[in-house]
Design an enzyme around this catalytic site. Structure first.
Site, PDB file in Angstrom:
ATOM      1  N   GLY A  51       0.771  -1.245   0.000  1.00  0.00           N
ATOM      2  CA  GLY A  51       0.000   0.000   0.000  1.00  0.00           C
ATOM      3  C   GLY A  51       0.796   1.285   0.000  1.00  0.00           C
ATOM      4  O   GLY A  51       0.349   2.296  -0.544  1.00  0.00           O
ATOM      5  N   ASP A 109      -5.299   2.135  10.649  1.00  0.00           N
ATOM      6  CA  ASP A 109      -6.731   1.997  10.930  1.00  0.00           C
ATOM      7  C   ASP A 109      -6.873   1.602  12.407  1.00  0.00           C
ATOM      8  O   ASP A 109      -6.858   2.464  13.282  1.00  0.00           O
ATOM      9  CB  ASP A 109      -7.290   0.947   9.954  1.00  0.00           C
ATOM     10  CG  ASP A 109      -8.782   0.745  10.055  1.00  0.00           C
ATOM     11  OD1 ASP A 109      -9.448   1.514  10.761  1.00  0.00           O
ATOM     12  OD2 ASP A 109      -9.309  -0.185   9.415  1.00  0.00           O
TER      13      ASP A 109
HETATM   14  P1  IMP Z   1      -4.763  -1.775  10.826  1.00  0.00           P
HETATM   15  O1  IMP Z   1      -3.967  -2.930  11.324  1.00  0.00           O
HETATM   16  O2  IMP Z   1      -6.217  -1.911  11.199  1.00  0.00           O
HETATM   17  O3  IMP Z   1      -4.206  -0.439  11.229  1.00  0.00           O
HETATM   18  O4  IMP Z   1      -4.785  -1.932   9.291  1.00  0.00           O
HETATM   19  C1  IMP Z   1      -4.041  -1.221   8.422  1.00  0.00           C
HETATM   20  C2  IMP Z   1      -4.211  -1.814   7.045  1.00  0.00           C
HETATM   21  O5  IMP Z   1      -5.606  -1.971   6.724  1.00  0.00           O
HETATM   22  C3  IMP Z   1      -3.659  -0.894   6.018  1.00  0.00           C
HETATM   23  O6  IMP Z   1      -2.292  -1.125   5.779  1.00  0.00           O
HETATM   24  C4  IMP Z   1      -4.521  -1.197   4.820  1.00  0.00           C
HETATM   25  O7  IMP Z   1      -3.977  -2.284   4.112  1.00  0.00           O
HETATM   26  C5  IMP Z   1      -5.848  -1.598   5.386  1.00  0.00           C
HETATM   27  N1  IMP Z   1      -6.854  -0.493   5.363  1.00  0.00           N
HETATM   28  C6  IMP Z   1      -7.440   0.083   6.429  1.00  0.00           C
HETATM   29  N2  IMP Z   1      -8.315   1.032   6.050  1.00  0.00           N
HETATM   30  C7  IMP Z   1      -8.256   1.070   4.694  1.00  0.00           C
HETATM   31  C8  IMP Z   1      -8.933   1.870   3.698  1.00  0.00           C
HETATM   32  O8  IMP Z   1      -9.772   2.754   3.969  1.00  0.00           O
HETATM   33  N3  IMP Z   1      -8.609   1.608   2.410  1.00  0.00           N
HETATM   34  C9  IMP Z   1      -7.698   0.660   2.041  1.00  0.00           C
HETATM   35  N4  IMP Z   1      -7.043  -0.105   2.939  1.00  0.00           N
HETATM   36  C10 IMP Z   1      -7.322   0.092   4.257  1.00  0.00           C
HETATM   37 MG    MG Z   2      -0.706  -0.960   4.293  1.00  0.00          MG
END
Ligand code: IMP
Ligand code: MG
Length: 184
Positions: A51, A109
């Site tokens: 990403g 996120d």
């Molecule tokens: P976390 O572990 O919940 O912080 O997840 C982070 C990962 O979730 C990011 O590296 C993204 O791959 C994915 N992600 C979270 N929100 C989005 C979004 O709105 N669009 C695309 N990918 C997202």
């Molecule tokens: Mg990512």
């Protein structure tokens, strides 16, 4: 919003959210902060694939300190932890002992991904670890994670483009789009 601006990515409709120009302003701001903090140092930037590839390409070329750049990937593996899916760190070839690390990520996120990554990296005894993310869904944060640099705080809605994907699609878009409310 003009209907013609809508785009379809996989099975969902998205509408424009952040323009290319605005993105570059945001990225320049993050680059400036990092450049100031790391002046005279030689950090190692760890870019989290897939990403962060576009953000990394733009932010790193605006950073004017000597640095190393490396790319890592977090692959899902079969085990489940109490926090959900555990991601395994792959591609870390450098010796990071004593280094000042800056993780380059597209979006934080829940924060669980980077919380676990940081925990893994600490075992390799770096001097410091900071996090630079383009987007930060601050309201969704579920763990005690310090986000040192963020481009923009956004809500919980799903976004695509500029490296971010929906079901693997949409990473190539040069603007960021947000999911259209009535097709969630
Ligand atoms: P976390 O572990 O919940 O912080 O997840 C982070 C990962 O979730 C990011 O590296 C993204 O791959 C994915 N992600 C979270 N929100 C989005 C979004 O709105 N669009 C695309 N990918 C997202
Ligand atoms: Mg990512």
């Amino acid at each position: 919003m003009n209907e013609t601006c809508e785009i379809q990515v996989d099975d969902k409709i998205f509408v424009p959210y952040i323009s290319e120009i605005k993105l570059q302003e945001i990225v320049a701001h993050v680059a400036h902060e990092i450049s100031c903090d790391y002046a005279g140092k030689s950090p190692l930037f760890l870019v989290v694939l897939n990403g962060a590839f576009m953000f990394a390409a733009d932010v790193l070329r605006k950073i004017n300190t000597t640095c190393d750049i490396s790319f890592i990937k977090l692959s899902s593996y079969d085990g489940l932890s109490t926090t959900g899916e555990v991601k395994q760190l792959i591609g870390l070839n450098e010796n990071i002992e004593g280094r000042d690390i800056v993780i380059i990520e597209d979006i934080v996120d829940t924060g669980i991904t980077l919380f676990n990554l940081k925990k893994d990296l600490i075992q390799h005894r770096p001097n410091s670890i900071k996090i630079a993310t383009l987007f930060f869904k601050q309201e969704s944060l579920k763990v005690d994670l310090k986000v040192d640099y963020h481009g923009m705080i956004i809500g919980k809605e799903f976004i695509v483009g500029y490296g971010l994907d929906y079901n693997g699609k949409g990473r190539n878009l040069n603007e960021v789009y947000i999911i259209k409310e009535d097709n969630m």
